[in-house]
Write an enzyme that holds these catalytic residues in place. Sequence first.
Site, PDB file in Angstrom:
ATOM      1  N   GLN A   1       1.825  -6.088  -3.300  1.00  0.00           N
ATOM      2  CA  GLN A   1       2.220  -6.128  -2.091  1.00  0.00           C
ATOM      3  C   GLN A   1       3.493  -5.367  -1.899  1.00  0.00           C
ATOM      4  OE1 GLN A   1       1.262  -9.605  -3.469  1.00  0.00           O
ATOM      5  NE2 GLN A   1      -0.506  -8.462  -3.123  1.00  0.00           N
TER       6      GLN A   1
ATOM      7  N   ASP B   1       0.710  -1.354   0.009  1.00  0.00           N
ATOM      8  CA  ASP B   1       0.138  -0.168   0.112  1.00  0.00           C
ATOM      9  C   ASP B   1       0.708   1.318   0.127  1.00  0.00           C
ATOM     10  OD1 ASP B   1      -2.225  -1.500  -0.028  1.00  0.00           O
ATOM     11  OD2 ASP B   1      -2.212  -1.753   2.463  1.00  0.00           O
ATOM     12  N   GLU B   2       2.090   1.293  -0.694  1.00  0.00           N
ATOM     13  CA  GLU B   2       2.875   2.356  -0.507  1.00  0.00           C
ATOM     14  C   GLU B   2       2.484   3.579  -1.685  1.00  0.00           C
ATOM     15  OE1 GLU B   2       3.833  -0.930  -1.130  1.00  0.00           O
ATOM     16  OE2 GLU B   2       5.315  -1.290   0.355  1.00  0.00           O
TER      17      GLU B   2
ATOM     18  N   LYS C   1       1.653   2.170  -5.331  1.00  0.00           N
ATOM     19  CA  LYS C   1       2.206   1.606  -6.349  1.00  0.00           C
ATOM     20  C   LYS C   1       1.528   1.985  -7.653  1.00  0.00           C
ATOM     21  CE  LYS C   1       2.241  -2.392  -4.476  1.00  0.00           C
ATOM     22  NZ  LYS C   1       2.012  -2.031  -3.081  1.00  0.00           N
TER      23      LYS C   1
ATOM     24  N   GLY D   1      -4.625  -3.967  -3.869  1.00  0.00           N
ATOM     25  CA  GLY D   1      -5.518  -3.089  -4.168  1.00  0.00           C
ATOM     26  C   GLY D   1      -4.754  -1.879  -4.379  1.00  0.00           C
ATOM     27  N   HIS D   2      -4.729  -1.397  -5.796  1.00  0.00           N
ATOM     28  CA  HIS D   2      -4.066  -0.338  -6.238  1.00  0.00           C
ATOM     29  C   HIS D   2      -4.670   0.696  -6.738  1.00  0.00           C
ATOM     30  CE1 HIS D   2      -0.341  -3.186  -7.027  1.00  0.00           C
ATOM     31  NE2 HIS D   2      -0.773  -3.319  -6.120  1.00  0.00           N
TER      32      HIS D   2
HETATM   33  P1  GDP Z   1      -0.690   0.310  -3.580  1.00  0.00           P
HETATM   34  O1  GDP Z   1      -1.217  -0.691  -3.094  1.00  0.00           O
HETATM   35  O2  GDP Z   1       0.677   0.357  -3.448  1.00  0.00           O
HETATM   36  O3  GDP Z   1      -1.026   0.862  -5.158  1.00  0.00           O
HETATM   37  O4  GDP Z   1      -1.456   1.646  -2.577  1.00  0.00           O
HETATM   38  P2  GDP Z   1      -2.926   1.727  -2.204  1.00  0.00           P
HETATM   39  O5  GDP Z   1      -3.614   2.306  -3.402  1.00  0.00           O
HETATM   40  O6  GDP Z   1      -3.415   0.497  -1.663  1.00  0.00           O
HETATM   41  O7  GDP Z   1      -2.761   2.709  -1.236  1.00  0.00           O
HETATM   42  C1  GDP Z   1      -2.133   4.028  -1.321  1.00  0.00           C
HETATM   43  C2  GDP Z   1      -3.398   5.117  -0.711  1.00  0.00           C
HETATM   44  O8  GDP Z   1      -2.674   6.256  -0.654  1.00  0.00           O
HETATM   45  C3  GDP Z   1      -4.628   5.235  -1.841  1.00  0.00           C
HETATM   46  O9  GDP Z   1      -5.532   5.509  -1.120  1.00  0.00           O
HETATM   47  C4  GDP Z   1      -3.889   6.457  -2.665  1.00  0.00           C
HETATM   48  O10 GDP Z   1      -5.113   7.160  -3.361  1.00  0.00           O
HETATM   49  C5  GDP Z   1      -3.377   7.463  -1.622  1.00  0.00           C
HETATM   50  N1  GDP Z   1      -2.013   8.209  -2.118  1.00  0.00           N
HETATM   51  C6  GDP Z   1      -1.252   7.791  -3.078  1.00  0.00           C
HETATM   52  N2  GDP Z   1      -0.092   8.726  -3.189  1.00  0.00           N
HETATM   53  C7  GDP Z   1      -0.498   9.635  -2.005  1.00  0.00           C
HETATM   54  C8  GDP Z   1       0.025  10.828  -1.862  1.00  0.00           C
HETATM   55  O11 GDP Z   1       1.172  11.134  -1.960  1.00  0.00           O
HETATM   56  N3  GDP Z   1      -0.474  11.534  -0.704  1.00  0.00           N
HETATM   57  C9  GDP Z   1      -1.753  11.071  -0.204  1.00  0.00           C
HETATM   58  N4  GDP Z   1      -2.409  11.671   0.859  1.00  0.00           N
HETATM   59  N5  GDP Z   1      -2.251  10.191  -0.851  1.00  0.00           N
HETATM   60  C10 GDP Z   1      -1.667   9.147  -1.559  1.00  0.00           C
HETATM   61  P1  IMO Z   2      -0.814  -3.938  -2.316  1.00  0.00           P
HETATM   62  O1  IMO Z   2      -0.619  -4.510  -3.850  1.00  0.00           O
HETATM   63  C1  IMO Z   2      -1.108  -4.677   1.947  1.00  0.00           C
HETATM   64  C2  IMO Z   2      -1.065  -8.823   3.549  1.00  0.00           C
HETATM   65  C3  IMO Z   2      -2.587  -9.133   4.151  1.00  0.00           C
HETATM   66  C4  IMO Z   2      -1.758 -10.140   5.268  1.00  0.00           C
HETATM   67  C5  IMO Z   2      -0.556 -10.779   4.330  1.00  0.00           C
HETATM   68  C6  IMO Z   2      -1.151 -12.246   3.608  1.00  0.00           C
HETATM   69  O2  IMO Z   2      -2.134  -3.588  -2.386  1.00  0.00           O
HETATM   70  O3  IMO Z   2       0.215  -3.271  -1.629  1.00  0.00           O
HETATM   71  P2  IMO Z   2      -2.670 -12.754   1.463  1.00  0.00           P
HETATM   72  O4  IMO Z   2      -4.039 -12.549   1.578  1.00  0.00           O
HETATM   73  O5  IMO Z   2      -1.748 -12.204   0.444  1.00  0.00           O
HETATM   74  O6  IMO Z   2      -2.432 -14.206   1.837  1.00  0.00           O
HETATM   75  O7  IMO Z   2      -2.171 -12.012   2.985  1.00  0.00           O
HETATM   76  O8  IMO Z   2      -0.320  -9.917   3.344  1.00  0.00           O
HETATM   77  N1  IMO Z   2      -1.205  -8.220   2.266  1.00  0.00           N
HETATM   78  C7  IMO Z   2      -1.233  -6.927   1.727  1.00  0.00           C
HETATM   79  N2  IMO Z   2      -0.957  -5.866   2.811  1.00  0.00           N
HETATM   80  N3  IMO Z   2      -1.222  -4.342   0.620  1.00  0.00           N
HETATM   81  C8  IMO Z   2      -1.401  -5.619  -0.249  1.00  0.00           C
HETATM   82  O9  IMO Z   2      -1.211  -5.475  -1.341  1.00  0.00           O
HETATM   83  C9  IMO Z   2      -1.224  -6.775   0.278  1.00  0.00           C
HETATM   84  N4  IMO Z   2      -1.628  -8.034   0.125  1.00  0.00           N
HETATM   85  C10 IMO Z   2      -1.807  -8.968   1.025  1.00  0.00           C
HETATM   86  O10 IMO Z   2      -3.001  -8.089   4.783  1.00  0.00           O
HETATM   87  O11 IMO Z   2      -0.957  -9.422   6.214  1.00  0.00           O
HETATM   88 MG    MG Z   3      -3.033  -1.469  -1.774  1.00  0.00          MG
END
Ligand code: GDP
Ligand code: IMO
Ligand code: MG
Length: 425
Positions: A225, A16-17, A19, A43-44
């Site tokens: 991840q 959830d960085e 990506k 979840g991107h």
């Molecule tokens: P991913 O799984 O690495 O693609 O990241 P996620 O989408 O799960 O989580 C990132 C969250 O941070 C999402 O809700 C994005 O809309 C939000 N986001 C991304 N970049 C930024 C940023 O620079 N600032 C803020 N406030 N939110 C961001």
């Molecule tokens: P993105 O791509 C954050 C975590 C789960 C759990 C562990 C194992 O959005 O960054 P799994 O269902 O893969 O067997 O769960 O990994 N996990 C994530 N945490 N972002 C994700 O994906 C994740 N995908 C799995 O919460 O701790």
């Molecule tokens: Mg995510």
Amino acid sequence: MTKGKFDVLLGLQWGDEGKGKVVDVLTPRYDVVARFQGGPNAGHTLIFDDKKFVLRSIPSGVFQGDKTNIIGNGMVLDAALFQAEAEALEAAGIDLKSRLLISKKAHLILPTHRLLDSALEASKGSAKVGTTGRGIGPTYTDKAARTGLRVGDLLRSDFEERYARIRAAHERTLKSLNFEYELSSIESKWREGIAYMKSFCLVDSEHYLNKILREGKKTLCEGAQGTMLDVDFGSYPYVTSSNTICAGACTGLGVAPHNIGKVFGIMKAYCTRVGSGPFPTELFDADGEAMCDRGFEFGAVTGRRRRCGWIDLVALRYAIRLNGVTDLILMKSDVLDTFKTVKACVAYGLPDGTETDEFPFDCEAVKPLYEEFPGWLTDLTKVTGEDEFPEEFNSYISFLEEYLETPVSIVSVGPDRKQTVFRKL
Ligand code: GDP
Ligand code: IMO
Ligand code: MG
């Protein structure tokens, strides 16, 4: 960017960085975007033109014109979830069938894999991993055990017999775990999904990718991840079931190591984790609450509240070395805009009284040791260029670059596609 290379973009923390956002921003520089591991546990999130999309199995390059997007062999796919995700994109006007290819070697998440995920978690009691419940672990288990089914198997005449055999084996395990379940409704949605998936272009994606490499084209490999969830190097057993590191792009797409160009490593200016497992810098105070609220830290897949803490440079430097990161991408600094002091963990205190700045085998009982920085107390979300960064923020970035021995090339200052500052790229 190197000519005719595969560049890789991956998470350096616990996922959830951000990506999805950055893959979308970088896509115009590439011909192809290819996801190499994971499945709908990801979840991107992408935000542009006041619209928000969350992608699970489909690469984050689908919104930038007619680029080719590939679901690689290293991925695991749930046909029902794939159909729901793809149809939502089609309803939003994306001509998905013309721009998405699916590897025949990607593994199928079967309805019983999802049940097994829940059953195994329930059987672990307090030691549960806190999975996303999408059947990821059981599907990769079958892959390694050589009992899995692949997308290409959908085209075989004996698919139903193969499916019946593996389903029966799964049902025996579910019964042995005393797990109550109802299969028929999940199965009928999954069958619909399978028919839908077969209408896509199913390919040998390793041939495709190596061909376009020979033609001098550029591919961005999208990870899911994060490095600390890698099955080999993450905080095992609290990890996912695939190799999330750069090497995963080689096995998950059929890319030779010497053809990898840049490796983009993404990190938040703080740190989050969802699910169980160690998290040395986790906060249980008002700062942690503020990170969660200001950063809207709720899982894009499961809606779970993400655990929050300070940035962990010990874990990050470990991740950077494992991946050979060439460029860092710093996300969500704007979330810390109101903090008077910003902290970064630079070493761990170990239970025996010593200190280390190398990531240890066991990080359950370490104590984070921090360096403190004055906060920038500026609204970064309005910043459009590096020259507008406040001095305190520049000093913080310089410290990160020095400690992590890697340049910060992109700084994201908000969730929107436009809120992106390029520094050295
Ligand atoms: P991913 O799984 O690495 O693609 O990241 P996620 O989408 O799960 O989580 C990132 C969250 O941070 C999402 O809700 C994005 O809309 C939000 N986001 C991304 N970049 C930024 C940023 O620079 N600032 C803020 N406030 N939110 C961001
Ligand atoms: P993105 O791509 C954050 C975590 C789960 C759990 C562990 C194992 O959005 O960054 P799994 O269902 O893969 O067997 O769960 O990994 N996990 C994530 N945490 N972002 C994700 O994906 C994740 N995908 C799995 O919460 O701790
Ligand atoms: Mg995510």
